[in-house]
Design a protein around this motif. Structure first.
Motif, PDB file in Angstrom:
ATOM      1  N   TYR A  47      24.398  25.037 -40.634  1.00 33.48           N
ATOM      2  CA  TYR A  47      25.567  24.194 -40.864  1.00 33.48           C
ATOM      3  C   TYR A  47      26.829  24.930 -40.421  1.00 33.48           C
ATOM      4  CZ  TYR A  47      23.691  20.124 -43.278  1.00 33.48           C
ATOM      5  OH  TYR A  47      23.062  18.933 -43.566  1.00 33.48           O
ATOM      6  N   HIS A  48      27.710  24.192 -39.758  1.00 31.27           N
ATOM      7  CA  HIS A  48      29.016  24.732 -39.400  1.00 31.27           C
ATOM      8  C   HIS A  48      29.954  24.475 -40.577  1.00 31.27           C
ATOM      9  CE1 HIS A  48      32.769  24.702 -36.581  1.00 31.27           C
ATOM     10  NE2 HIS A  48      32.636  25.831 -37.238  1.00 31.27           N
ATOM     11  N   VAL A  49      30.410  25.536 -41.202  1.00 28.59           N
ATOM     12  CA  VAL A  49      31.239  25.419 -42.406  1.00 28.59           C
ATOM     13  C   VAL A  49      32.602  26.034 -42.120  1.00 28.59           C
ATOM     14  CG1 VAL A  49      31.433  25.973 -44.856  1.00 28.59           C
ATOM     15  CG2 VAL A  49      29.172  25.629 -43.841  1.00 28.59           C
ATOM     16  N   GLN A  50      33.637  25.243 -42.340  1.00 32.33           N
ATOM     17  CA  GLN A  50      34.995  25.733 -42.108  1.00 32.33           C
ATOM     18  C   GLN A  50      35.926  25.182 -43.179  1.00 32.33           C
ATOM     19  OE1 GLN A  50      36.703  24.035 -38.449  1.00 32.33           O
ATOM     20  NE2 GLN A  50      35.063  22.508 -38.467  1.00 32.33           N
ATOM     21  N   GLY A  51      37.037  25.877 -43.398  1.00 31.61           N
ATOM     22  CA  GLY A  51      37.982  25.403 -44.400  1.00 31.61           C
ATOM     23  C   GLY A  51      38.985  26.454 -44.803  1.00 31.61           C
ATOM     24  N   THR A  52      39.639  26.187 -45.938  1.00 34.41           N
ATOM     25  CA  THR A  52      40.682  27.087 -46.439  1.00 34.41           C
ATOM     26  C   THR A  52      40.566  27.231 -47.950  1.00 34.41           C
ATOM     27  OG1 THR A  52      42.245  25.253 -46.724  1.00 34.41           O
ATOM     28  CG2 THR A  52      42.297  26.414 -44.605  1.00 34.41           C
ATOM     29  N   ILE A  53      41.089  28.342 -48.441  1.00 35.65           N
ATOM     30  CA  ILE A  53      41.226  28.566 -49.887  1.00 35.65           C
ATOM     31  C   ILE A  53      42.645  29.060 -50.130  1.00 35.65           C
ATOM     32  CG2 ILE A  53      40.444  29.871 -51.901  1.00 35.65           C
ATOM     33  CD1 ILE A  53      37.731  30.140 -50.572  1.00 35.65           C
ATOM     34  N   LYS A  54      43.298  28.445 -51.112  1.00 32.50           N
ATOM     35  CA  LYS A  54      44.687  28.815 -51.386  1.00 32.50           C
ATOM     36  C   LYS A  54      44.942  28.822 -52.888  1.00 32.50           C
ATOM     37  CE  LYS A  54      49.448  27.726 -50.064  1.00 32.50           C
ATOM     38  NZ  LYS A  54      50.346  26.827 -49.294  1.00 32.50           N
ATOM     39  N   ALA A  55      45.713  29.824 -53.342  1.00 29.51           N
ATOM     40  CA  ALA A  55      46.079  29.893 -54.760  1.00 29.51           C
ATOM     41  C   ALA A  55      46.846  28.641 -55.142  1.00 29.51           C
ATOM     42  CB  ALA A  55      46.926  31.134 -55.026  1.00 29.51           C
ATOM     43  N   ASP A  56      46.497  28.076 -56.314  1.00 30.23           N
ATOM     44  CA  ASP A  56      47.137  26.829 -56.752  1.00 30.23           C
ATOM     45  C   ASP A  56      47.238  26.863 -58.273  1.00 30.23           C
ATOM     46  OD1 ASP A  56      47.726  24.122 -57.444  1.00 30.23           O
ATOM     47  OD2 ASP A  56      47.009  23.509 -55.477  1.00 30.23           O
ATOM     48  N   GLY A  57      48.402  27.238 -58.791  1.00 31.17           N
ATOM     49  CA  GLY A  57      48.554  27.326 -60.240  1.00 31.17           C
ATOM     50  C   GLY A  57      47.695  28.437 -60.812  1.00 31.17           C
ATOM     51  N   VAL A  58      46.827  28.080 -61.737  1.00 31.74           N
ATOM     52  CA  VAL A  58      45.967  29.096 -62.358  1.00 31.74           C
ATOM     53  C   VAL A  58      44.623  29.235 -61.646  1.00 31.74           C
ATOM     54  CG1 VAL A  58      46.989  28.833 -64.632  1.00 31.74           C
ATOM     55  CG2 VAL A  58      45.065  27.379 -63.974  1.00 31.74           C
ATOM     56  N   GLY A  59      44.420  28.527 -60.549  1.00 28.23           N
ATOM     57  CA  GLY A  59      43.142  28.587 -59.844  1.00 28.23           C
ATOM     58  C   GLY A  59      43.319  28.645 -58.342  1.00 28.23           C
ATOM     59  N   TRP A  60      42.240  28.328 -57.624  1.00 27.59           N
ATOM     60  CA  TRP A  60      42.253  28.326 -56.168  1.00 27.59           C
ATOM     61  C   TRP A  60      41.668  27.015 -55.672  1.00 27.59           C
ATOM     62  CZ3 TRP A  60      41.463  32.660 -59.009  1.00 27.59           C
ATOM     63  CH2 TRP A  60      42.273  33.773 -58.720  1.00 27.59           C
ATOM     64  N   LEU A  61      42.361  26.387 -54.736  1.00 28.18           N
ATOM     65  CA  LEU A  61      41.927  25.109 -54.178  1.00 28.18           C
ATOM     66  C   LEU A  61      41.224  25.361 -52.848  1.00 28.18           C
ATOM     67  CD1 LEU A  61      41.980  21.998 -54.423  1.00 28.18           C
ATOM     68  CD2 LEU A  61      44.092  22.032 -53.076  1.00 28.18           C
ATOM     69  N   ALA A  62      39.945  24.946 -52.776  1.00 29.36           N
ATOM     70  CA  ALA A  62      39.151  25.102 -51.556  1.00 29.36           C
ATOM     71  C   ALA A  62      38.991  23.746 -50.879  1.00 29.36           C
ATOM     72  CB  ALA A  62      37.782  25.683 -51.886  1.00 29.36           C
ATOM     73  N   THR A  63      39.309  23.687 -49.597  1.00 28.32           N
ATOM     74  CA  THR A  63      39.091  22.487 -48.795  1.00 28.32           C
ATOM     75  C   THR A  63      38.060  22.835 -47.735  1.00 28.32           C
ATOM     76  OG1 THR A  63      41.379  21.780 -49.136  1.00 28.32           O
ATOM     77  CG2 THR A  63      40.172  20.745 -47.330  1.00 28.32           C
ATOM     78  N   VAL A  64      36.953  22.111 -47.711  1.00 28.57           N
ATOM     79  CA  VAL A  64      35.804  22.504 -46.898  1.00 28.57           C
ATOM     80  C   VAL A  64      35.301  21.325 -46.061  1.00 28.57           C
ATOM     81  CG1 VAL A  64      33.485  23.502 -46.941  1.00 28.57           C
ATOM     82  CG2 VAL A  64      35.130  24.092 -48.739  1.00 28.57           C
ATOM     83  N   ARG A  65      34.937  21.625 -44.806  1.00 28.36           N
ATOM     84  CA  ARG A  65      34.237  20.645 -43.973  1.00 28.36           C
ATOM     85  C   ARG A  65      32.929  21.287 -43.513  1.00 28.36           C
ATOM     86  NH1 ARG A  65      35.897  18.007 -38.050  1.00 28.36           N
ATOM     87  NH2 ARG A  65      34.044  16.658 -37.909  1.00 28.36           N
ATOM     88  N   ALA A  66      31.833  20.515 -43.586  1.00 30.51           N
ATOM     89  CA  ALA A  66      30.527  21.023 -43.188  1.00 30.51           C
ATOM     90  C   ALA A  66      29.818  19.995 -42.311  1.00 30.51           C
ATOM     91  CB  ALA A  66      29.670  21.334 -44.407  1.00 30.51           C
ATOM     92  N   THR A  67      29.181  20.460 -41.240  1.00 31.78           N
ATOM     93  CA  THR A  67      28.424  19.578 -40.352  1.00 31.78           C
ATOM     94  C   THR A  67      27.061  20.209 -40.075  1.00 31.78           C
ATOM     95  OG1 THR A  67      29.437  20.620 -38.404  1.00 31.78           O
ATOM     96  CG2 THR A  67      30.458  18.606 -39.224  1.00 31.78           C
ATOM     97  N   GLY A  68      26.030  19.368 -40.012  1.00 32.33           N
ATOM     98  CA  GLY A  68      24.677  19.847 -39.750  1.00 32.33           C
ATOM     99  C   GLY A  68      23.679  18.730 -39.956  1.00 32.33           C
ATOM    100  N   GLU A  69      22.403  19.085 -40.061  1.00 28.08           N
ATOM    101  CA  GLU A  69      21.340  18.099 -40.253  1.00 28.08           C
ATOM    102  C   GLU A  69      20.320  18.604 -41.264  1.00 28.08           C
ATOM    103  OE1 GLU A  69      19.534  17.417 -36.463  1.00 28.08           O
ATOM    104  OE2 GLU A  69      20.971  15.871 -35.893  1.00 28.08           O
ATOM    105  N   VAL A  70      19.754  17.673 -42.024  1.00 27.66           N
ATOM    106  CA  VAL A  70      18.655  18.008 -42.931  1.00 27.66           C
ATOM    107  C   VAL A  70      17.482  17.061 -42.679  1.00 27.66           C
ATOM    108  CG1 VAL A  70      20.083  18.968 -44.775  1.00 27.66           C
ATOM    109  CG2 VAL A  70      19.588  16.510 -44.750  1.00 27.66           C
ATOM    110  N   THR A  71      16.303  17.497 -43.062  1.00 23.41           N
ATOM    111  CA  THR A  71      15.131  16.629 -43.029  1.00 23.41           C
ATOM    112  C   THR A  71      14.826  16.217 -44.463  1.00 23.41           C
ATOM    113  OG1 THR A  71      14.218  17.726 -41.079  1.00 23.41           O
ATOM    114  CG2 THR A  71      12.702  16.415 -42.406  1.00 23.41           C
ATOM    115  N   ALA A  72      14.997  14.932 -44.733  1.00 19.81           N
ATOM    116  CA  ALA A  72      14.709  14.375 -46.057  1.00 19.81           C
ATOM    117  C   ALA A  72      13.529  13.416 -45.929  1.00 19.81           C
ATOM    118  CB  ALA A  72      15.941  13.668 -46.607  1.00 19.81           C
ATOM    119  N   HIS A  73      13.225  12.687 -47.003  1.00 20.02           N
ATOM    120  CA  HIS A  73      12.083  11.777 -46.981  1.00 20.02           C
ATOM    121  C   HIS A  73      12.547  10.324 -47.018  1.00 20.02           C
ATOM    122  CE1 HIS A  73       9.531  15.201 -47.607  1.00 20.02           C
ATOM    123  NE2 HIS A  73      10.130  15.504 -48.744  1.00 20.02           N
ATOM    124  N   SER A  74      11.869   9.478 -46.253  1.00 21.97           N
ATOM    125  CA  SER A  74      12.154   8.048 -46.290  1.00 21.97           C
ATOM    126  C   SER A  74      11.997   7.527 -47.710  1.00 21.97           C
ATOM    127  CB  SER A  74      11.202   7.294 -45.351  1.00 21.97           C
ATOM    128  OG  SER A  74      11.204   5.910 -45.643  1.00 21.97           O
TER     129      SER A  74
END
Length: 203
Positions: A47-74
């Motif tokens: 999977y191609h995973v990209q994004g950012t993490i930034k301090a936000d108040g008392v925590g950190w806000l992560a914004t993530v985009r992911a692309t790829g493929e999985v094999t699941a069942h019909s």
């Protein structure tokens, strides 16, 4: 801007960044970890995973985009189906010692993001991506033949029908059958006549 290639960060590492935004861009191998956690998935691409993490108040806000493929069942036949994915999500990560505090409650009210406590004082984007891979799977997964031909699995003395066919069948069963109603009336009359004859014989 700081660019790194990993997908897990400790709270100590994040605090060193101060207000600087952390940017990540990585090809992540999702197997075998994802198959170990989710039995409905038998294989996954990188999977191609990209994004950012930034301090936000008392925590950190992560914004993530992911692309790829999985094999699941019909969902119809359990045959393997390759499912392409391209999704984005936001998560607000909160240190354990701050979890449940008043500042955190206010922060949660102002963000359209899933809020998560930092287990082991760490932000785990890799684990978050594997969670969202499953969450983003469609409710109905079909092979190409099942989509085009409406093929349903069947066996001896049984077959599967679609929801639409089931609804139509149920509706048809609910309609009164005139011929059946006539037959029922006829049987009722015959039973009444036989009862009258029995009563006459007893007299």
């Amino acid at each position: 801007m700081i660019i790194i290639t990993q997908l897990q960060w400790t709270e100590a590492e994040l605090r060193k960044l101060g207000n600087r935004e952390l940017t990540f861009d990585r090809e992540a191998e999702m197997m075998p970890e994802i198959a170990d956690r989710f039995e409905d998935i038998s294989d996954a691409s990188t999977y191609h995973v990209q994004g950012t993490i930034k301090a936000d108040g008392v925590g950190w806000l992560a914004t993530v985009r992911a692309t790829g493929e999985v094999t699941a069942h019909s969902t119809r036949s359990l045959a393997p189906v390759r499912v392409a994915q391209d999704f984005t999500f936001k998560e607000l990560w909160i240190p354990q010692e701050q979890w449940g505090s008043e500042p955190v409650e206010r922060l949660m009210d102002t963000h359209q993001a899933l809020t998560i406590p930092m287990a082991h004082d760490m932000i785990d984007i890799y684990g978050a991506v594997s969670d969202h891979i499953v969450l983003e799977l469609p409710a109905q997964i079909l092979t190409d033949d099942e989509k085009q031909k409406g093929v349903m699995p069947a066996g001896e003395d049984w077959h599967v029908i679609s929801e639409e066919e089931y609804a139509a069948q149920k509706k048809a069963d609910a309609k009164p059958n005139p011929e059946l109603a006539k037959l029922k009336d006829l049987l009722t009359k015959q039973e009444d006549e036989e009862k009258q004859d029995d009563d006459s014989d007893k007299k």
